[in-house]
Every structure is written in structure tokens, then in C-alpha cells.
Scaffold this active site. Sequence first.
Site, PDB file in Angstrom:
ATOM      1  N   HIS A 171    -118.951  47.855 -32.284  1.00 10.79           N
ATOM      2  CA  HIS A 171    -120.210  48.488 -31.878  1.00 10.79           C
ATOM      3  C   HIS A 171    -121.287  47.881 -32.773  1.00 10.79           C
ATOM      4  O   HIS A 171    -121.111  47.786 -33.981  1.00 10.79           O
ATOM      5  CB  HIS A 171    -120.117  49.995 -32.075  1.00 10.79           C
ATOM      6  CG  HIS A 171    -121.300  50.770 -31.570  1.00 10.79           C
ATOM      7  ND1 HIS A 171    -122.121  50.320 -30.557  1.00 10.79           N
ATOM      8  CD2 HIS A 171    -121.792  51.985 -31.933  1.00 10.79           C
ATOM      9  CE1 HIS A 171    -123.062  51.231 -30.318  1.00 10.79           C
ATOM     10  NE2 HIS A 171    -122.883  52.234 -31.151  1.00 10.79           N
ATOM     11  N   SER A 317    -115.639  64.399   4.784  1.00  3.18           N
ATOM     12  CA  SER A 317    -116.099  64.930   6.061  1.00  3.18           C
ATOM     13  C   SER A 317    -117.543  64.529   6.305  1.00  3.18           C
ATOM     14  O   SER A 317    -118.285  64.194   5.369  1.00  3.18           O
ATOM     15  CB  SER A 317    -115.993  66.458   6.054  1.00  3.18           C
ATOM     16  OG  SER A 317    -116.954  67.016   5.172  1.00  3.18           O
TER      17      SER A 317
END
Length: 395
Positions: A171, A317
Site C-alpha cells: 500500500h 424477474s
Amino acid sequence: MASRLGMRAVRLATVAQRSGALRTATRTAAPRAAAAVAAPMMQQARGLKTLNFGGSQEDVIERSDYPQSRYGNIFKDDTLCMLGYGTQGRGQALNLRDNGMPVIVGVRKDGGSWQKAIDDGWVPGTNLFDIDEALSKGTVIMYLLSDAGQMMAWDQVKPHLTPGKTLYVSHGFSVVFKEDTKVIPPTDIDVILCAPKGSGTTVRNLFLEGRGINGSVAVYQDVSGKAQERVEALGIAVGCGYLYNTTFQKETYSDLVGERGVLMGMIAGAFHAQYDVLRAKGHSPSEAFNETVEEATQSLYPLIGANGADWMFAQCSTTAQRGALDWAPRFEEALKPVFEKLYAEVENGNEARRSLDVNSRPDYKESLEKELAAIDQSEIWQAGKTVRQLRPENQ
């Protein structure tokens, strides 16, 4: 909505994963000896070096570019010194060891990490040392303490960064915000970064499965003329399956924004907000949790991971599709100013300064435990414990 997706969605995700890039995964928790042999062999070669990312061309480093024989030869004269045995340090160190790399671990003898390392098979006096002795032996110093820990330990580490050595981080925080951390590397050493994009636990688990997490690499200083090759090789050796190039600053900014945003902070806040609204409107804890967290993590997010959001929408759906498509722009409009503010706070250093301030306080661990306990005891996550017990695999 859960009844409309049900197990069909889960099956679709499983089929997609098995037929896609994960097809070669072993998916077995192999012993370390087996992992040492299997992991380097699981080379997912695409035969492409430059790929199209939504219209932008980027170079990608793949595992096949650095087989074990190559990265082993690059570091044959080195000693990789892993400082820090938290989740990321532990994961990378174990992967390096299983890949046959010359790695040692340096931790305080009076800390909990010392015994954890012994439990993992590291041997005191052979490949496990206190910090100063490990530093004296290492040629590649893998500085994987926490960001606040890196700031506090820098005066101990810096004298060992002599010409010819390499400083490796996962990092860029401490180097990018050097005005606050005082972590200023000597100008006569290589300074490199490999950031696996996941927790150290994930880095380790994917390695054991014969897979590999994605990661980014960057070079801050190239004194040897070989820094780029060395960081790419190390990225594969620590367990990454493929790598992207970036800079220390870009990795740091994107990482801080991501953690505070969709990876952790935003999603946790969104879970609470929806759950609270459902509960306030009379829905039971089980229903509120299932419609907020369980279906997201067990059904929909895996579908996104398999083939993208459009594919996930297509498996739902028509009612769910319409609602998602209509409401997504509203959430984008509401959240974009928050993300702009977040990026500004990262860019101006305020987030870094707050992290360093809070995380270096003497009572930080005690305060953290209280904060985490409050989350654990909240109704949403207590409900989640009960829901998780109901999963068939947990019966």
C-alpha cells in the site's frame, strides 16, 4: 424477490463460474506441500499482453509471464524479509514459502504474531527472527505493518535500507503521505509496490485453491534498473494471478476511496439504511435481513461477479429489472456528491491524517473492539447470525 430468483440464480452463478475463467481452479483446501506444487502450475494463460478495458488499452502481467523457475531465479541471491504478520503479511509470507522463495519473517518476540508464526511452521532462528535480526538479514524488506505501524517503526527500519536493498510495500500510503508519516525512503534503493486487491486471507485462500487474486504493481524508485521486473515477479510469487500497472499515488487514492466507499463503508451504511426502513415499516428482522443482505451476498453479488450487472439483471424477474433500472440513476445522483467529497478528503490528506491520528492512539485496540462490538450487537447483524445458521452447508 428471493422467491423469484431462488436457487436458479445460485445455479446460474455456479455454472458461469465453472465455465469461465475459474474453470481451472482446484477448489480443494490442499496441504501446503500440495499447494507448493499445484499453485505455480495453474497458469491461466490468455496469450494477450494488452487488453481492452471498456475502450482503454492496458498492459496486463499474467502468471504465465513469471513461472516459478523465472521468479525463483530473479530472487535466488536475495532474502525476502517479511515485517508484519497480520492478515496480509501472513498470507503473502506463506505463499512465498510454498512457492519455494527465500523468505524470513520478522516480528516482536513479545507480540501475539510470534506465536502465530510458530503455529504456521516458521522456525525461530531459521526463518523467524525478531525485527532487528530479520532486517539485518533481509535484502528485500517487505514492509507490511499497518500504515500507522509503518510510521512508528520507520526509525528502526530505515538504517537497514542500505544501497542495493529493496523496499517493498503493499500500500503506498506511508510513502505518498510522507509529510505526515515521515516515511521517506533513501534515494539509493529500489522502492516497489504490489497491492493484492483483497484481504490477506483471500490472497492465501485463492492461492491454496490454485487460483490467484488480481493485484496492482508500481515502481516509486528504480535504482537497479530492474525494479519493474522484480515487482512483477514478486507480485506473482506472493499469490497474484494477474497484475495491472499503476503508481503509488493512484493506488493509494483508489484504495482509500474504495475502502470507504463501495467495498466497505458505503455498503455497510446502505445495508443499515434499508434494514432500518423495512423494520420501521413492520417487517420482521428475518425478512428485513434476507431482503437486504442475504439475497445480495448469496445470490445477486455472485451473479455480478460471474458476468456483470447487466447479466445479473437479465436473470431476474421483469419487475425486479424495471425497479433496478429505474432506481439506479437516483442512487447514482444521490451518491456521486458523497464520492466527490470522499475523493477530495483523500486527495487533500485529511483521511490519511485522521487514520494516522486515531490508529496510533495507545487505546486504539480497545476503542476498535468497542466499535466492532456495537456492530456485532446491532439487530441487523444479530439477525444475520441466525440466518447464516439456517444455510444448508451450516447444518
